[in-house]
Design a protein around this motif. Structure first.
Motif, short mmCIF file in Angstrom:
data_model
loop_
_atom_site.label_atom_id
_atom_site.label_comp_id
_atom_site.label_asym_id
_atom_site.label_seq_id
_atom_site.Cartn_x
_atom_site.Cartn_y
_atom_site.Cartn_z
N LEU A 18 0.81 -1.22 0.00
CA LEU A 18 0.00 0.00 0.00
C LEU A 18 0.85 1.27 0.00
O LEU A 18 0.54 2.21 -0.73
N ASP A 19 1.91 1.30 0.78
CA ASP A 19 2.75 2.50 0.82
C ASP A 19 3.29 2.86 -0.57
O ASP A 19 3.27 4.01 -0.98
N ARG A 20 3.78 1.86 -1.27
CA ARG A 20 4.33 2.10 -2.60
C ARG A 20 3.25 2.57 -3.57
O ARG A 20 3.45 3.48 -4.37
N MET A 21 2.08 1.97 -3.47
CA MET A 21 1.00 2.34 -4.37
C MET A 21 0.47 3.75 -4.07
O MET A 21 0.12 4.49 -4.98
N VAL A 22 0.44 4.13 -2.80
CA VAL A 22 0.06 5.50 -2.44
C VAL A 22 1.08 6.47 -3.03
O VAL A 22 0.72 7.50 -3.61
N TRP A 23 2.35 6.13 -2.90
CA TRP A 23 3.40 6.99 -3.45
C TRP A 23 3.23 7.14 -4.97
O TRP A 23 3.31 8.25 -5.49
N MET A 49 -6.22 1.78 -9.40
CA MET A 49 -4.96 1.15 -9.84
C MET A 49 -5.06 -0.37 -9.75
O MET A 49 -5.70 -0.90 -8.85
N GLN A 50 -4.38 -1.02 -10.67
CA GLN A 50 -4.30 -2.48 -10.61
C GLN A 50 -2.90 -2.87 -10.17
O GLN A 50 -1.92 -2.47 -10.78
N TYR A 59 -9.15 -1.87 -4.91
CA TYR A 59 -10.58 -1.94 -5.18
C TYR A 59 -11.12 -3.37 -5.07
O TYR A 59 -12.23 -3.58 -4.59
N ILE A 60 -10.33 -4.35 -5.46
CA ILE A 60 -10.77 -5.76 -5.34
C ILE A 60 -10.93 -6.11 -3.86
O ILE A 60 -11.95 -6.68 -3.46
N GLN A 61 -9.94 -5.76 -3.07
CA GLN A 61 -9.98 -6.12 -1.65
C GLN A 61 -11.06 -5.35 -0.89
O GLN A 61 -11.76 -5.93 -0.06
N LEU A 62 -11.22 -4.07 -1.19
CA LEU A 62 -12.27 -3.31 -0.51
C LEU A 62 -13.66 -3.81 -0.89
O LEU A 62 -14.53 -3.99 -0.03
N ASN A 63 -13.87 -4.05 -2.17
CA ASN A 63 -15.18 -4.53 -2.61
C ASN A 63 -15.49 -5.91 -2.05
O ASN A 63 -16.62 -6.19 -1.65
N ARG A 64 -14.49 -6.77 -2.00
CA ARG A 64 -14.68 -8.10 -1.42
C ARG A 64 -15.07 -7.99 0.05
O ARG A 64 -15.99 -8.66 0.52
#
Length: 69
Positions: A18-23, A49-50, A59-64
């Protein structure tokens, strides 16, 4: 306004990389043309983002998780 980093701090243990993706999202949203702030634009970018492993994408994890509630 709260930063994107502050917003996602509680889910960091649950989301890989998550840190890298936020960056990356913030780096790609430095000067949004749509009137949004960098944090607002980056939040949308982060959600859409994928990850390299699509099943790990935010988005996959939140929606799940929401479907399981």
């Amino acid at each position: 306004m709260v930063s994107l980093e502050e917003t996602v701090k509680n889910i960091k243990p649950l989301i890989d990389d998550l840190d890298r993706m936020v960056w990356l999202a913030k780096r790609n949203s430095l000067e949004p043309d749509d009137g949004l702030t960098t944090n607002e634009s980056a939040a949308i970018h982060l959600y859409t983002m994928q990850w390299s492993n699509p099943e790990k994408s935010l988005y996959i994890q939140l929606n799940r998780t929401l479907r399981n509630e």
